[in-house]
Design a protein around this motif. Structure first.
Motif, short mmCIF file in Angstrom:
data_model
loop_
_atom_site.label_atom_id
_atom_site.label_comp_id
_atom_site.label_asym_id
_atom_site.label_seq_id
_atom_site.Cartn_x
_atom_site.Cartn_y
_atom_site.Cartn_z
N ARG A 51 -25.03 -41.54 75.41
CA ARG A 51 -25.57 -41.91 76.72
C ARG A 51 -25.73 -43.42 76.83
O ARG A 51 -25.38 -44.03 77.84
N LYS A 52 -26.25 -44.03 75.79
CA LYS A 52 -26.45 -45.48 75.79
C LYS A 52 -25.12 -46.21 75.98
O LYS A 52 -25.01 -47.15 76.77
N ILE A 53 -24.09 -45.76 75.28
CA ILE A 53 -22.77 -46.39 75.38
C ILE A 53 -22.17 -46.18 76.77
O ILE A 53 -21.67 -47.13 77.38
N LEU A 54 -22.23 -44.96 77.28
CA LEU A 54 -21.69 -44.70 78.62
C LEU A 54 -22.41 -45.50 79.69
O LEU A 54 -21.80 -46.04 80.61
N LYS A 55 -23.72 -45.59 79.56
CA LYS A 55 -24.52 -46.37 80.52
C LYS A 55 -24.14 -47.84 80.47
O LYS A 55 -24.01 -48.50 81.50
N GLU A 56 -23.95 -48.34 79.27
CA GLU A 56 -23.60 -49.76 79.09
C GLU A 56 -22.26 -50.10 79.73
O GLU A 56 -22.10 -51.15 80.34
N TYR A 57 -21.29 -49.21 79.60
CA TYR A 57 -19.95 -49.48 80.11
C TYR A 57 -19.76 -49.10 81.57
O TYR A 57 -18.83 -49.55 82.21
N ASN A 58 -20.61 -48.24 82.10
CA ASN A 58 -20.45 -47.78 83.47
C ASN A 58 -21.49 -48.42 84.38
O ASN A 58 -22.47 -47.80 84.75
N LYS A 59 -21.25 -49.66 84.74
CA LYS A 59 -22.18 -50.36 85.63
C LYS A 59 -21.85 -50.13 87.11
O LYS A 59 -22.68 -50.31 87.96
N GLY A 118 -20.43 -47.20 88.62
CA GLY A 118 -20.36 -45.84 89.14
C GLY A 118 -19.09 -45.11 88.74
O GLY A 118 -19.10 -43.94 88.44
N LYS A 119 -17.95 -45.82 88.75
CA LYS A 119 -16.69 -45.27 88.26
C LYS A 119 -15.92 -46.40 87.62
O LYS A 119 -15.62 -47.41 88.27
N VAL A 120 -15.58 -46.23 86.35
CA VAL A 120 -14.95 -47.29 85.56
C VAL A 120 -13.91 -46.67 84.64
O VAL A 120 -14.08 -45.54 84.18
N ILE A 121 -12.85 -47.43 84.35
CA ILE A 121 -11.87 -47.01 83.34
C ILE A 121 -12.00 -47.95 82.15
O ILE A 121 -12.00 -49.16 82.30
N VAL A 122 -12.14 -47.34 80.95
CA VAL A 122 -12.38 -48.10 79.72
C VAL A 122 -11.42 -47.62 78.64
O VAL A 122 -11.14 -46.42 78.56
N ARG A 123 -10.94 -48.54 77.82
CA ARG A 123 -10.10 -48.14 76.69
C ARG A 123 -10.93 -47.29 75.71
O ARG A 123 -12.06 -47.64 75.39
N ASN A 183 -10.72 -46.80 72.51
CA ASN A 183 -11.12 -47.42 71.24
C ASN A 183 -12.37 -48.29 71.39
O ASN A 183 -13.12 -48.45 70.43
N MET A 184 -12.62 -48.82 72.57
CA MET A 184 -13.84 -49.63 72.77
C MET A 184 -15.08 -48.76 72.60
O MET A 184 -16.06 -49.17 71.97
N LEU A 185 -15.05 -47.56 73.18
CA LEU A 185 -16.20 -46.66 73.07
C LEU A 185 -16.35 -46.13 71.64
O LEU A 185 -17.46 -46.07 71.10
N ILE A 186 -15.23 -45.77 71.05
CA ILE A 186 -15.25 -45.21 69.70
C ILE A 186 -15.78 -46.23 68.69
O ILE A 186 -16.55 -45.89 67.79
N GLU A 187 -15.38 -47.48 68.84
CA GLU A 187 -15.87 -48.54 67.94
C GLU A 187 -17.39 -48.69 68.01
O GLU A 187 -18.02 -49.10 67.05
N GLU A 188 -17.97 -48.35 69.15
CA GLU A 188 -19.43 -48.45 69.33
C GLU A 188 -20.15 -47.23 68.76
O GLU A 188 -21.37 -47.19 68.72
N GLY A 189 -19.38 -46.18 68.38
CA GLY A 189 -19.99 -44.98 67.82
C GLY A 189 -19.93 -43.78 68.73
O GLY A 189 -20.52 -42.73 68.44
N PHE A 190 -19.24 -43.90 69.87
CA PHE A 190 -19.12 -42.79 70.83
C PHE A 190 -18.36 -41.64 70.20
O PHE A 190 -17.35 -41.82 69.53
N GLY A 230 -20.78 -39.24 82.95
CA GLY A 230 -19.63 -38.39 82.67
C GLY A 230 -18.44 -39.18 82.18
O GLY A 230 -18.32 -40.39 82.41
N PHE A 231 -17.53 -38.47 81.51
CA PHE A 231 -16.30 -39.10 81.02
C PHE A 231 -15.16 -38.09 81.03
O PHE A 231 -15.36 -36.90 80.89
N LEU A 232 -13.96 -38.62 81.23
CA LEU A 232 -12.75 -37.82 81.20
C LEU A 232 -11.71 -38.63 80.44
O LEU A 232 -11.44 -39.78 80.79
N LYS A 233 -11.15 -38.04 79.38
CA LYS A 233 -10.15 -38.76 78.59
C LYS A 233 -8.78 -38.57 79.24
O LYS A 233 -8.35 -37.45 79.50
N LYS A 234 -8.14 -39.66 79.50
CA LYS A 234 -6.78 -39.69 80.03
C LYS A 234 -5.99 -40.63 79.13
O LYS A 234 -6.21 -41.84 79.14
N GLU A 235 -5.11 -40.04 78.33
CA GLU A 235 -4.31 -40.79 77.36
C GLU A 235 -5.23 -41.58 76.44
O GLU A 235 -6.08 -41.00 75.79
N GLU A 236 -5.11 -42.89 76.41
CA GLU A 236 -5.93 -43.71 75.51
C GLU A 236 -7.11 -44.36 76.24
O GLU A 236 -7.64 -45.37 75.79
#
Length: 127
Positions: free
Chosen positions: A55-63, A65-70, A72-79, A103-109
């Motif tokens: 939750r902390k990681i998703l909140k940090e990256y989703n400022k 409302g809808k964002v696309i993130v690589r 590996n960036m989330l995984i490196e943080e421990g997601f 929420g999150f949806l994985k699309k490719e990488e």
């Protein structure tokens, strides 16, 4: 007759009751803390801690409302995408996994990150 044995934690001589194990409350507390650290973390705690981290990681990256993130960036943080609280399927049949309100949806990488909206709540007709 006095009974002598040693404190389980600090090993000082004990005076008093025959079933006494600790010389004072501090030794008892320190012993319990040390013992709890030796026991593997309970399953519930591991799940709860991972959900909080996700939750902390998703909140940090989703400022926005809808964002696309690589990914590996989330995984490196421990997601860890295996830990989520619920899901939502949109009209395109994409299934978004949620960690509380994020929420999150994985699309490719990449991950598409969204925030829970009122319209996502399913309406159950009465009657």
């Amino acid at each position: 007759m006095r009974f002598f044995k040693n404190c389980v934690f600090c090993e000082k001589k004990l005076v008093g009751r025959t079933d006494k194990k600790f010389c004072d409350p501090q030794c008892k507390s320190a012993y319990q803390y040390k013992k709890s650290k030796e026991i593997p973390e309970r399953f519930y705690n591991r799940v709860d801690n991972q959900l909080k981290l996700n939750r902390k990681i998703l909140k940090e990256y989703n400022k926005g409302g809808k964002v696309i993130v690589r990914a590996n960036m989330l995984i490196e943080e421990g997601f860890n995408s295996n830990f989520f609280t619920h899901y939502w399927k949109n009209s395109k049949n994409d299934i978004y996994l949620f960690v509380y309100e994020y929420g999150f949806l994985k699309k490719e990488e990449k991950y598409i990150l969204i925030k829970w909206q009122d319209y996502m709540q399913k309406k159950i007709p009465l009657g």
